[in-house]
Design a protein around this motif. Structure first.
Motif, PDB file in Angstrom:
ATOM      1  N   ALA A  97       0.833  -1.203   0.000  1.00  0.00           N
ATOM      2  CA  ALA A  97       0.000   0.000   0.000  1.00  0.00           C
ATOM      3  C   ALA A  97       0.867   1.252   0.000  1.00  0.00           C
ATOM      4  CB  ALA A  97      -0.916  -0.004   1.228  1.00  0.00           C
ATOM      5  N   THR A  98       0.440   2.259  -0.756  1.00  0.00           N
ATOM      6  CA  THR A  98       1.171   3.536  -0.819  1.00  0.00           C
ATOM      7  C   THR A  98       0.294   4.724  -0.450  1.00  0.00           C
ATOM      8  OG1 THR A  98       0.724   3.658  -3.190  1.00  0.00           O
ATOM      9  CG2 THR A  98       2.833   2.703  -2.514  1.00  0.00           C
ATOM     10  N   GLY A  99      -0.982   4.649  -0.758  1.00  0.00           N
ATOM     11  CA  GLY A  99      -1.882   5.752  -0.452  1.00  0.00           C
ATOM     12  C   GLY A  99      -2.202   5.830   1.028  1.00  0.00           C
ATOM     13  N   GLY A 101      -4.998   6.591   2.531  1.00  0.00           N
ATOM     14  CA  GLY A 101      -6.266   5.958   2.858  1.00  0.00           C
ATOM     15  C   GLY A 101      -6.115   4.454   3.047  1.00  0.00           C
ATOM     16  N   ALA A 102      -5.413   3.802   2.121  1.00  0.00           N
ATOM     17  CA  ALA A 102      -5.208   2.354   2.220  1.00  0.00           C
ATOM     18  C   ALA A 102      -4.375   1.993   3.449  1.00  0.00           C
ATOM     19  CB  ALA A 102      -4.526   1.843   0.945  1.00  0.00           C
ATOM     20  N   LEU A 103      -3.343   2.782   3.716  1.00  0.00           N
ATOM     21  CA  LEU A 103      -2.502   2.518   4.880  1.00  0.00           C
ATOM     22  C   LEU A 103      -3.298   2.635   6.180  1.00  0.00           C
ATOM     23  CD1 LEU A 103       0.769   4.380   3.817  1.00  0.00           C
ATOM     24  CD2 LEU A 103       0.530   1.908   4.193  1.00  0.00           C
ATOM     25  N   LEU A 104      -4.194   3.621   6.254  1.00  0.00           N
ATOM     26  CA  LEU A 104      -4.994   3.797   7.467  1.00  0.00           C
ATOM     27  C   LEU A 104      -6.010   2.670   7.633  1.00  0.00           C
ATOM     28  CD1 LEU A 104      -5.668   7.656   7.525  1.00  0.00           C
ATOM     29  CD2 LEU A 104      -4.015   6.349   8.873  1.00  0.00           C
ATOM     30  N   LEU A 105      -6.653   2.243   6.534  1.00  0.00           N
ATOM     31  CA  LEU A 105      -7.614   1.145   6.618  1.00  0.00           C
ATOM     32  C   LEU A 105      -6.940  -0.139   7.093  1.00  0.00           C
ATOM     33  CD1 LEU A 105      -9.828   1.685   3.430  1.00  0.00           C
ATOM     34  CD2 LEU A 105     -10.521   1.942   5.827  1.00  0.00           C
ATOM     35  N   LEU A 106      -5.751  -0.386   6.593  1.00  0.00           N
ATOM     36  CA  LEU A 106      -5.013  -1.569   7.020  1.00  0.00           C
ATOM     37  C   LEU A 106      -4.590  -1.465   8.479  1.00  0.00           C
ATOM     38  CD1 LEU A 106      -2.891  -2.141   3.800  1.00  0.00           C
ATOM     39  CD2 LEU A 106      -4.642  -3.688   4.720  1.00  0.00           C
ATOM     40  N   ARG A 107      -4.362  -0.230   8.972  1.00  0.00           N
ATOM     41  CA  ARG A 107      -4.036  -0.064  10.393  1.00  0.00           C
ATOM     42  C   ARG A 107      -5.253  -0.356  11.263  1.00  0.00           C
ATOM     43  NH1 ARG A 107       0.238  -1.818  11.223  1.00  0.00           N
ATOM     44  NH2 ARG A 107      -0.066  -2.494   9.087  1.00  0.00           N
ATOM     45  N   VAL A 108      -6.442  -0.090  10.774  1.00  0.00           N
ATOM     46  CA  VAL A 108      -7.644  -0.435  11.535  1.00  0.00           C
ATOM     47  C   VAL A 108      -7.725  -1.956  11.708  1.00  0.00           C
ATOM     48  CG1 VAL A 108     -10.170  -0.419  11.530  1.00  0.00           C
ATOM     49  CG2 VAL A 108      -8.911   1.620  10.815  1.00  0.00           C
ATOM     50  N   LEU A 109      -7.485  -2.691  10.615  1.00  0.00           N
ATOM     51  CA  LEU A 109      -7.488  -4.152  10.687  1.00  0.00           C
ATOM     52  C   LEU A 109      -6.364  -4.663  11.588  1.00  0.00           C
ATOM     53  CD1 LEU A 109      -8.471  -6.932   9.798  1.00  0.00           C
ATOM     54  CD2 LEU A 109      -7.054  -6.698   7.733  1.00  0.00           C
ATOM     55  N   SER A 110      -5.185  -4.076  11.442  1.00  0.00           N
ATOM     56  CA  SER A 110      -4.054  -4.474  12.277  1.00  0.00           C
ATOM     57  C   SER A 110      -4.334  -4.210  13.750  1.00  0.00           C
ATOM     58  CB  SER A 110      -2.794  -3.720  11.837  1.00  0.00           C
ATOM     59  OG  SER A 110      -1.726  -3.937  12.736  1.00  0.00           O
ATOM     60  N   GLY A 111      -4.819  -3.004  14.071  1.00  0.00           N
ATOM     61  CA  GLY A 111      -5.079  -2.649  15.466  1.00  0.00           C
ATOM     62  C   GLY A 111      -6.145  -3.526  16.102  1.00  0.00           C
ATOM     63  N   ALA A 156      16.096  -6.327   6.314  1.00  0.00           N
ATOM     64  CA  ALA A 156      14.937  -6.460   5.426  1.00  0.00           C
ATOM     65  C   ALA A 156      14.564  -5.103   4.848  1.00  0.00           C
ATOM     66  CB  ALA A 156      13.759  -7.055   6.190  1.00  0.00           C
ATOM     67  N   ALA A 157      14.667  -4.044   5.670  1.00  0.00           N
ATOM     68  CA  ALA A 157      14.382  -2.695   5.176  1.00  0.00           C
ATOM     69  C   ALA A 157      15.407  -2.254   4.144  1.00  0.00           C
ATOM     70  CB  ALA A 157      14.358  -1.706   6.347  1.00  0.00           C
ATOM     71  N   THR A 158      16.682  -2.590   4.377  1.00  0.00           N
ATOM     72  CA  THR A 158      17.734  -2.223   3.427  1.00  0.00           C
ATOM     73  C   THR A 158      17.552  -2.933   2.095  1.00  0.00           C
ATOM     74  OG1 THR A 158      19.274  -1.872   5.263  1.00  0.00           O
ATOM     75  CG2 THR A 158      20.224  -2.143   3.062  1.00  0.00           C
ATOM     76  N   LEU A 159      17.143  -4.193   2.139  1.00  0.00           N
ATOM     77  CA  LEU A 159      17.004  -4.977   0.917  1.00  0.00           C
ATOM     78  C   LEU A 159      15.756  -4.623   0.117  1.00  0.00           C
ATOM     79  CD1 LEU A 159      18.062  -8.515   2.234  1.00  0.00           C
ATOM     80  CD2 LEU A 159      19.371  -7.028   0.685  1.00  0.00           C
ATOM     81  N   ALA A 160      14.631  -4.406   0.822  1.00  0.00           N
ATOM     82  CA  ALA A 160      13.366  -4.234   0.094  1.00  0.00           C
ATOM     83  C   ALA A 160      12.517  -3.089   0.610  1.00  0.00           C
ATOM     84  CB  ALA A 160      12.576  -5.535   0.148  1.00  0.00           C
ATOM     85  N   GLY A 161      13.060  -2.216   1.466  1.00  0.00           N
ATOM     86  CA  GLY A 161      12.328  -1.034   1.919  1.00  0.00           C
ATOM     87  C   GLY A 161      11.039  -1.383   2.645  1.00  0.00           C
ATOM     88  N   GLN A 162       9.976  -0.675   2.302  1.00  0.00           N
ATOM     89  CA  GLN A 162       8.676  -0.876   2.934  1.00  0.00           C
ATOM     90  C   GLN A 162       8.193  -2.316   2.781  1.00  0.00           C
ATOM     91  OE1 GLN A 162       5.664   1.885   1.597  1.00  0.00           O
ATOM     92  NE2 GLN A 162       3.988   0.563   2.226  1.00  0.00           N
ATOM     93  N   LYS A 163       8.357  -2.880   1.591  1.00  0.00           N
ATOM     94  CA  LYS A 163       7.927  -4.261   1.357  1.00  0.00           C
ATOM     95  C   LYS A 163       8.662  -5.228   2.274  1.00  0.00           C
ATOM     96  CE  LYS A 163       6.652  -3.743  -3.552  1.00  0.00           C
ATOM     97  NZ  LYS A 163       6.902  -2.296  -3.646  1.00  0.00           N
ATOM     98  N   GLY A 164       9.962  -5.009   2.453  1.00  0.00           N
ATOM     99  CA  GLY A 164      10.749  -5.905   3.290  1.00  0.00           C
ATOM    100  C   GLY A 164      10.327  -5.860   4.745  1.00  0.00           C
ATOM    101  N   VAL A 165      10.098  -4.648   5.285  1.00  0.00           N
ATOM    102  CA  VAL A 165       9.732  -4.507   6.694  1.00  0.00           C
ATOM    103  C   VAL A 165       8.397  -5.177   6.978  1.00  0.00           C
ATOM    104  CG1 VAL A 165       9.049  -2.865   8.475  1.00  0.00           C
ATOM    105  CG2 VAL A 165      11.076  -2.426   7.111  1.00  0.00           C
ATOM    106  N   PHE A 166       7.374  -4.849   6.198  1.00  0.00           N
ATOM    107  CA  PHE A 166       6.047  -5.388   6.478  1.00  0.00           C
ATOM    108  C   PHE A 166       5.939  -6.867   6.132  1.00  0.00           C
ATOM    109  CE2 PHE A 166       4.955  -0.850   6.452  1.00  0.00           C
ATOM    110  CZ  PHE A 166       4.190  -0.792   7.601  1.00  0.00           C
TER     111      PHE A 166
END
Length: 428
Positions: A97-99, A101-111, A156-166
């Motif tokens: 996710a990059t937008g 809105g999408a990041l916040l919706l996913l945080r609702v599910l995560s939380g 993981a962040a160094t290798l793949a950035g946001q994708k690697g961390v999550f």
């Protein structure tokens, strides 16, 4: 339930609760890496990162608060497995996710998923008995898991950035999933018979003060936690160095957990709890606005490590005030509500990556937490009714076999004498 710790099945349950605890706190301990990566890649500003964290915490708190009244009816395994699946989906989705809105919706599910998992931990600790010991034990496991994860996550962040961390966060939770099948899947519907004597119910004052103690402490000590990686960067600490610092803090936390678990057999509430909370208040000021890199690292380790003594002690106090688990689950919700508010305050008052005003506010909150802890302990002791002595004319002397039975059944609720007649056993 309380006797489950003395058999193999009980140890499997303890291992399952430990796995749930690691999943439930994965964003608390490893979340700063995710925040740092989102800010570094330009997807979020500091203010947006604060909002992103705040939304997750509010969902977390709402889930725990909603589950709290249902504590006796909760089926731990079903809730843990469904929440874990939701958390894996949220973390995996956040990798792409990059937008906003999408990041916040996913945080609702995560939380919501994290809150449900934390409710399982607190309710499970109450059902097992000896809540301070159980919570300290699961935190020992947590520190080992997060020590390893904090070393590999920056790579993981160094290798793949946001994708690697999550992706790494999602993978960690997925690895913990199989251990959760050992949780019992029955409700805690054991009737209390005969009815407890008058005064054995948790006093409203003790419950309120215990809840306030958790609220003030968590809000104060964790106000800047999502931004700690950014604070480290502001004083010259590289991402990989922050990962090593987190691993060291976890190792020190492991030692604290072990000591807390051992001491919990002797003390229901440690006499060191209140001084430790006051100490953390001063540490928060240094962690929020460190004059040097060394002071930041020292404050970070102190705050992180002592969390593993203070938080299980406060939740354990809530379990002693109300053994049903409802207050413990509400305490987790109070934690997230308070941290959500202080995190948003921190993001709004930061100055060049430092948070002086938040640190001072944290000090005040920790002092309030210490006073609330004193009041909760006092009110709980006032509400304890000692067991009535046996009547020589009505009951007669104890029979030999009855006395032997008393010896073979250790009292796991010695902090609440009026609850000794409760038979807490795991079912399923």
């Amino acid at each position: 339930m309380a006797r489950a710790l003395h058999n193999r099945a009980g140890l499997y349950v303890l291992a399952a609760i430990s796995a749930v605890d690691c999943a439930a706190h994965s964003m608390n301990s490893l979340g700063p890496f995710a925040v740092g990566e989102l800010v570094r890649n330009g997807h979020l500003s500091i203010m947006q990162a604060g909002l992103w964290s705040c939304v997750e915490m509010l969902a977390y708190a709402t889930a725990m608060t909603s589950i709290a009244p249902l504590s006796p009816k909760v089926r731990l395994r079903s809730l843990a497995l469904s929440a874990t699946v939701g958390l894996v989906i949220a973390q995996a989705g956040s990798a792409f996710a990059t937008g906003m809105g999408a990041l916040l919706l996913l945080r609702v599910l995560s939380g919501g998923s994290l809150g449900a998992l934390n409710a399982v931990v607190n309710i499970g600790a109450s059902r097992l008995g000896k809540p301070v010991f159980v919570l300290s034990f699961v935190m020992v496991v947590q520190t080992v898991v997060f020590s390893i994860a904090s070393i590999f996550l920056p790579h993981a962040a160094t290798l793949a950035g946001q994708k690697g961390v999550f992706a790494a966060l999602a993978g960690l939770v997925l690895l913990l999933l199989p251990a959760m099948v050992f949780l019992p899947d029955t409700a805690d519907a054991t009737p209390v018979s005969p009815p407890p004597p008058s005064g054995s119910a948790p006093t409203p004052d003790a419950s309120l003060w215990a809840l306030l103690a958790v609220l003030f402490y968590t809000g104060g000590s964790l106000a800047v936690w999502p931004f700690t990686e950014r604070i480290g960067a502001a004083v010259g600490l590289q991402t990989t160095s922050f990962g090593i610092l987190s691993a060291i803090a976890n190792i020190v936390g492991l030692v604290v957990c072990l000591v807390t678990a051992l001491r919990s057999h002797r003390h229901s509430t440690s006499p060191l709890l209140v001084p430790a909370i006051v100490l953390i208040g001063g540490v928060c000021v240094l962690q929020a606005c460190p004059p040097t890199r060394l002071l930041f690292c020292t404050a970070f380790i102190f705050n992180y490590a002592l969390w593993f003594f203070i938080y299980p002690s406060l939740v354990g106090l809530a379990c002693l005030v109300d053994p049903s688990g409802k207050l413990a689950a509400r305490a987790g919700g109070a934690w997230m509500f308070s941290q959500a508010a202080t995190t948003l305050f921190a993001s709004a008052t930061q100055n060049d990556g430092l948070y002086l005003w938040t640190g001072l506010f944290s000090l005040v909150l920790c002092i309030c937490a210490a006073l609330s802890t004193l009041m909760a302990t006092y009110q709980n002791q006032q509400g304890v009714v000692p067991p009535a002595p046996a009547s020589p004319t009505m009951d007669g002397p104890p029979l030999p076999e009855r006395a032997a039975h008393r010896v073979s059944q250790p009292n796991l609720h010695n902090a609440r004498p009026h609850h000794n007649n409760r038979q807490n056993n795991w079912r399923g």
